[in-house]
Design an enzyme around this catalytic site. Structure first.
Site, PDB file in Angstrom:
ATOM      1  N   HIS A  10       0.532  -1.355   0.216  1.00 18.52           N
ATOM      2  CA  HIS A  10       0.293   0.235  -0.197  1.00 18.52           C
ATOM      3  C   HIS A  10       1.211   1.575  -0.099  1.00 18.52           C
ATOM      4  O   HIS A  10       2.309   1.256   0.427  1.00 18.52           O
ATOM      5  CB  HIS A  10      -0.999  -0.050   1.493  1.00 18.52           C
ATOM      6  CG  HIS A  10      -0.339   0.017   2.825  1.00 18.52           C
ATOM      7  ND1 HIS A  10       0.110   1.369   3.111  1.00 18.52           N
ATOM      8  CD2 HIS A  10       0.293  -0.729   3.286  1.00 18.52           C
ATOM      9  CE1 HIS A  10       0.612   1.007   4.584  1.00 18.52           C
ATOM     10  NE2 HIS A  10       0.770  -0.244   4.943  1.00 18.52           N
ATOM     11  N   CYS A  52       2.251  -5.229   6.691  1.00 17.32           N
ATOM     12  CA  CYS A  52       2.166  -4.691   5.593  1.00 17.32           C
ATOM     13  C   CYS A  52       3.436  -4.404   4.633  1.00 17.32           C
ATOM     14  O   CYS A  52       4.287  -3.965   5.500  1.00 17.32           O
ATOM     15  CB  CYS A  52       0.865  -4.032   5.485  1.00 17.32           C
ATOM     16  SG  CYS A  52      -0.570  -4.838   5.573  1.00 17.32           S
TER      17      CYS A  52
END
Length: 476
Positions: free
Chosen positions: A366, A385
């Site tokens: 992301h 992440c």
């Protein structure tokens, strides 16, 4: 031709006559087919014994020269060959050895058919050579393993003493020790002398680049720490990375995305060649980014962040309602079921782009509004992440063949501020690999090392050694 001298039981293939009537409530025993192992000629047995003598050592299945199986008789030689084949082709570990966040698992491999064919056609050496992973990255590590075993056998290197930072103009015993230490890994360094001159600074810069450090030429705490890792630990680090190569499929897709978790770098491959690279931010120790393989199937534009319950409880709820409102967080639900969602926008922790792929860890690639960390050499700072330095160009690259999602359409959708999931066309869905590479060879053969922030190298090397010892004892 093969004759029955050793047996392998394969469930589910041959019929058997039950010794007694089967009770209705008990399922029948799965039929078993007994597969004969081939008989080696005397010449084949001698050849295979020679090939096996130091093969495990050369491929990092043992740290030292111990734990070799005794090869007395045909059965022992054949079983040792099959055990070696499984280990070097698809990894030494048993499935029970894997940690939960080591989600990259090798495909099951049965060496018996190819081995039997090699015996029949008298092509054992060719079969043996074809077992290791067919990657230049693996070959480079194997050569590095040879060199670092020699360094270890010659006594390694002395620990450099702590003290003030060393730079051009310094002199004395610590500079002499530094020069001697650098010369072990760098043939361009002259080992004699106690002056920190321009040539020594360049050698320090080369070392810092090899270790993934800021190449300032100044020897401070971080550089000393990297130089003081013992040679034996570097050998184990190479062993661990060779094992991880064995977990990969025998052929990687020509179009793929790879993230080196330890180095916090993303690389895009097309035609099996790197075409783009960018810095990333990966999980901090305690919030490790898992190793895994998956496929990016969609891109979310203007994504909201559904905050994991643990992060919400530990980091966000304690900051109070005012903080949550100020940062565009919304509380959904009440009581024990309440959760937090950060709304899309410039303050969203996920930025403007989220790249989704199926995995059991709820991780993804992301964007991020926090750009400062990309300027750092230490970029392990996420909750697991992978944050991307240049998510926009990556989105455009993945969508370039979709006429409905050219750069103008992407920018228009982002400008509206509404969340939108863009499904990648089947042919544009790309394999993604999250890998933990802490040792690798440059094109010139020079070994490069990164830190072991999660401690996975030491853990894995110990598991390899222990599993090799178990198989050696079982073979006796």
């Amino acid at each position: 031709m093969a004759s029955v001298v050793g047996l392998v039981s394969v469930p589910g293939l041959a019929q058997q006559t039950p010794a007694a009537p089967v009770v209705q409530s008990v399922p029948p025993v799965a039929p078993v087919q007994v597969v004969p192992l081939p008989t080696l000629s005397a010449a084949q047995a001698a050849q295979l014994g020679q090939l096996l003598a130091d093969a495990g050592f050369a491929h990092g299945l043992r740290h030292d020269g111990t734990a070799k199986p005794r090869l007395d008789g045909n059965d022992a030689v054949v079983r040792a060959a099959l055990d070696y084949a499984r280990a070097v082709h698809s990894g030494r570990l048993d499935i029970s050895d894997f940690q939960q966040d080591w989600g990259l698992r090798p495909v099951a491999y049965d060496p018996v058919p190819a081995f039997a064919d090699a015996v029949k056609r008298d092509r054992i050496a060719a079969w043996f050579r074809a077992l290791p992973p067919p990657y230049a990255g693996y070959d480079g590590l194997q050569k590095g393993l040879v060199n670092y075993r020699k360094i270890e056998a010659n006594g390694g290197w002395a620990t450099l003493a702590a003290g003030p930072d060393l730079a051009v103009g310094a002199s004395g015993p610590r500079v002499a020790a530094l020069r001697k230490r650098l010369a072990v890994e760098d043939s361009e360094v002259a080992a004699g002398g106690d002056k920190f001159d321009a040539a020594l600074k360049e050698a320090v810069v080369r070392a810092q680049r090899r270790y993934g450090l800021n190449p300032t030429g100044l020897v401070s705490t971080g550089t000393l720490r990297a130089l003081n890792v013992p040679a034996a630990d570097r050998v184990r680090q190479i062993m661990a990375n060779m094992e991880r190569w064995r977990w990969l499929p025998s052929e990687l897709p020509a179009k793929r995305i790879q993230v080196n978790i330890a180095a916090a770098v993303l690389t895009v491959f097309e035609g099996d060649a790197p075409i783009a690279s960018m810095k990333a931010v990966t999980g901090r120790p305690g919030n490790e980014t898992p190793m895994l393989q998956s496929r990016i199937h969609s891109i979310v534009l203007n994504p909201p962040w559904n905050v994991p319950a643990g992060i919400a409880a530990k980091e966000l709820f304690p900051k109070g309602a005012a903080y949550l409102a100020r940062n565009n967080y919304k509380i959904i639900g009440t009581g024990a079921a309440r959760r937090i969602q950060q709304q899309p926008g410039p303050k969203s922790a996920l930025g403007l782009y989220k790249f989704d792929f199926a995995n059991p860890y709820a991780v993804y690639l992301h964007d991020t509004p926090a750009q400062a960390k990309f300027a750092s050499f230490d970029r392990l700072d996420s909750h697991g992440c992978v944050r991307l330095e240049k998510p926009g160009p990556l989105a455009q690259l993945l969508l370039r063949n979709d006429p409905a999602w050219q750069p103008e359409q992407i920018d228009e959708a982002l400008g509206k501020g509404k969340t939108l999931r863009v499904q990648l066309q089947p042919q544009d869905q790309v394999q993604v690999y999250l890998l933990y590479w802490t040792a690798f060879a440059s094109a010139n053969g020079q070994m490069n090392f990164r830190g072991d922030p999660y401690g996975w190298d030491k853990t894995l090397a110990a598991k390899i050694e222990r599993r090799s010892a178990i198989t050696a004892v079982a073979a006796r």
